[in-house]
Each structure stands twice: as C-alpha cells, then as structure tokens.
Write an enzyme that holds these catalytic residues in place. Structure first.
Site, PDB file in Angstrom:
ATOM      1  N   SER A   1       0.802  -1.220   0.000  1.00 49.48           N
ATOM      2  CA  SER A   1       0.000   0.000   0.000  1.00 49.48           C
ATOM      3  C   SER A   1       0.838   1.274   0.000  1.00 49.48           C
ATOM      4  CB  SER A   1      -0.944   0.015   1.208  1.00 49.48           C
ATOM      5  OG  SER A   1      -0.211  -0.089   2.412  1.00 49.48           O
TER       6      SER A   1
ATOM      7  N   ASP B   1      -2.143   8.835   7.396  1.00 49.57           N
ATOM      8  CA  ASP B   1      -3.129   8.048   8.131  1.00 49.57           C
ATOM      9  C   ASP B   1      -2.408   7.173   9.153  1.00 49.57           C
ATOM     10  OD1 ASP B   1      -2.053   5.934   6.676  1.00 49.57           O
ATOM     11  OD2 ASP B   1      -3.811   5.626   5.408  1.00 49.57           O
TER      12      ASP B   1
ATOM     13  N   HIS C   1       0.542   5.267   6.702  1.00 49.15           N
ATOM     14  CA  HIS C   1       1.221   5.766   5.501  1.00 49.15           C
ATOM     15  C   HIS C   1       1.658   7.217   5.640  1.00 49.15           C
ATOM     16  CE1 HIS C   1      -1.760   2.628   4.307  1.00 49.15           C
ATOM     17  NE2 HIS C   1      -0.679   2.138   3.720  1.00 49.15           N
TER      18      HIS C   1
END
Length: 364
Positions: free
Chosen positions: A40, A325, A328
């Site tokens: 991600s 977040d 990340h």
C-alpha cells in the site's frame, strides 16, 4: 513498447502542489520504463476492484492529487510517483487499469496488504502477493514481447528500472497479528531468514524474466507509525517492533550484495528507508513538519486506532504532518524520500543512487 523518447512530465514545488499546477516541460526519459512491485505504500489502484478491505479509492485519499482518489494510500503522490517524474516518465499506471499504449512506460503491480508470503494480509481478504504480482508482470511481458520480438524486448528490459518495496505487511499483517501463528513458530531472526529466502527466489525470478536494474526499498521504523503508537499508553515508539524488522533489513542488504555478485549484468541498489525516516523525524522542524506522531486523517489515539474513513475531514495543514493516516506517510514525506533516493549519497541509497543506476548501460 515505447521505452524511448520524449515525454511531458509534471513537477511542482515539493512542499506545495506537484499535481499539474506546473510542467517541467519536455524532458528526455532517463530509462525506457519502470515496473513497480509492492504494497500500500506504492499501490495506485490495483485493489480498487478486488473484494478487499485494503482500499483507498475514496475521499479524502487523493485530496491533493490531480484527479482525486485513485487508490493511492496518501493525500497525493506516492514515492514512486515522484521517482517517475524525476526520471522523465509519466506517472506509471496500475496493472488493473493499464492496457495497450498505457504500458509503454511501465506498470505498477503493487497491492495493498500484499506481502512476500502469500498468506500475509489475508485479514483484508483479497490482495495480490508478490508472487501474484510477478505473474501479472509476465502477462505484461508477453504483450511487450509480442510487440517488440524477444531480442528487442530483452534489450529494452535491461535498461528499465524495477522498483520493489515488500515486507511491511509480512510484519504488520502477519507476524504481529494475533490470529496468525507465525510469532509462535519463528523468532525475529528466523522469520527474517524465511522472508529473505523467499525474496531471493522472487527477485531471481524477475531477473530470469529479463530484469536487470533493481531498486529495493528497506523497511522503515514501523514501531513509530501511528497504528503502533496508538497501542502504547505512553505514546512512544515500540522499540520491540523497530528491533523486530532490523534482521530483515540486514538480510536484504546481504542478499543484495550476493545478487550483485552472482547474477551477471544485474545491478541491485538498496534504499535505507529507516535512515531516511529517522532523518525526517530528527530534523522535523527543518523540513517544516510540526506533527510527527499522529495521522492527518484517522480516529482515536494518535489518530491511529482507526485509519482514515470515507469522507472523514483530514487535517488542513497536511504539509506539516509526517503521517497521512495510521500507516502511511504524507505526500510531502514521499517526495522528500524519493528525491533523496534519486540523487542522495550512500548513507541513504547504496551502492549507488537511482540517478546513477538509471544512467548505467547494461547489455542483456
């Protein structure tokens, strides 16, 4: 496969809006293409149409990206987006969306929740582990070979960059998860040995498919991300988690040296993400950061107990946050790291930087 030529790449102020407000103009590509494998941290939409809980194709993700939410787990650019710009390439499309001429400058195969191990990330249901990403690359390679012929395809691939950033989820969404047996089966060193043994096989497979120029991203200080900080009553980094991933990084560097020695024509370089992260945290004010220990978008302690939810209002001063977040970094951090990896010294990227690797002429 185009793999040569001139493109119009976009670049803006690294601490402002690099998403279309200005153009650097026509610049010759440094490499024909870049192929991207990972999780991600660099996924740009491959999970969007999967039955997966690991998605970021909703607002406020992409709030600062020209085009809005795309599946990037950031407010804007990821690290590989900025690297593409620095190389003179257009932004690299996701495998799930790329077709025809779109693959001519490379493809991004990264998938949120993916790991080196196939079982990693199953809590999120669907994801594309590294082995699956390699299979998807083979599909692209078949298209390239059909267009160029085997000899020309091999010669072109030898000049392309292969960016690989794997391993975070093998810890966060495997080893550290209570519903996985992994922690009871391996100590930290044994697990790092297992991961890098698999990693070695996978990278060798990419080499056998024609890859020659590899960029390997190490793991960061994962004990300091908001999700882990939120589990601490004191709000301090988990040194246990930070120390857990040290053997992995050490093993990857040793593996890189072996591969550089044993694979004819191959050039592997290593980005020391942990060092880059420490530099940003230790010099936060210099970089313009005022918040280093909580997410810009999230809920609970350190805004890390629940990650950024659909249509949640994020912080307005995103360039002052290290983390977007619970897991990340912000676009600003991604751009800083990309630029240091691109032309930095051996304290952050070794044995050479991305710019130097891109300039090498490797014959296949």
């Amino acid at each position: 496969m185009m793999l040569v030529g001139m493109v119009v790449a976009q670049e803006g102020d690294p601490f402002g809006d690099p998403f279309g407000s200005t153009q650097r103009g026509r610049r010759k590509e440094m490499v024909p293409a870049m192929f991207i494998f990972g999780d991600s941290l660099i996924d740009n939409g491959n999970n969007n149409n999967l039955p997966s809980f690991a998605k970021a194709n909703y607002f406020p993700y992409g709030i600062d990206f020209n085009g809005g939410p795309t599946g990037r787990f950031s407010n804007g650019y990821t690290m590989v987006d900025e690297i593409a710009v620095l190389l003179g390439l257009p932004l690299i499309p996701a495998f799930s969306e790329a077709s025809g001429a779109q693959v001519l400058h490379g493809v991004n195969y990264a998938s949120a929740a993916a790991g080196i191990l196939d079982v990693t990330g199953r809590n999120f249901v669907s994801r594309i582990p590294f082995d699956g990403q390699i299979r998807n690359f083979q599909t692209t390679l078949d298209q390239i070979t059909a267009n160029l012929g085997a000899i020309d395809a091999a010669q072109s691939l030898a000049q392309c960059l292969f960016f690989v950033g794997m391993g975070s989820n093998d810890y966060l969404n495997n080893y550290l998860m209570p519903n996985y047996p992994t922690r009871n089966e391996y100590n930290g060193q044994q697990y790092a040995d297992l991961l890098v043994s698999q990693y070695h096989r996978q990278l060798t497979q990419l080499y056998n498919l024609g890859a020659r120029k590899f960029i390997l991203a190490g793991l960061g200080r994962m004990g300091c991300i908001p999700s882990i900080l939120a589990q601490s009553s004191t709000g301090s980094c988990s040194e246990e988690v930070n120390e857990l991933v040290l053997p992995f990084n050490a093993n990857v560097k040793a593996m890189m040296n072996r591969l550089n020695t044993n694979l004819p024509g191959a050039r592997f370089i290593y980005i020391d993400i942990a060092n880059l992260f420490e530099d940003i945290i230790n010099n936060a004010r210099t970089y313009g950061f005022s918040v280093v220990d909580r997410g810009c978008c999230g809920i609970g302690r350190n805004r890390g107990q629940v990650t950024c939810l659909p249509f949640q209002t994020p912080c307005p001063n995103r360039d002052e946050y290290v983390f977007w977040d619970a897991f990340h970094p912000t676009e600003k951090v991604n751009i800083i790291m990309a630029r240091k990896a691109f032309n930095g010294d051996t304290s952050v990227v070794s044995p050479m930087n991305i710019e130097q690797l891109a300039s090498l002429d490797i014959k296949n």
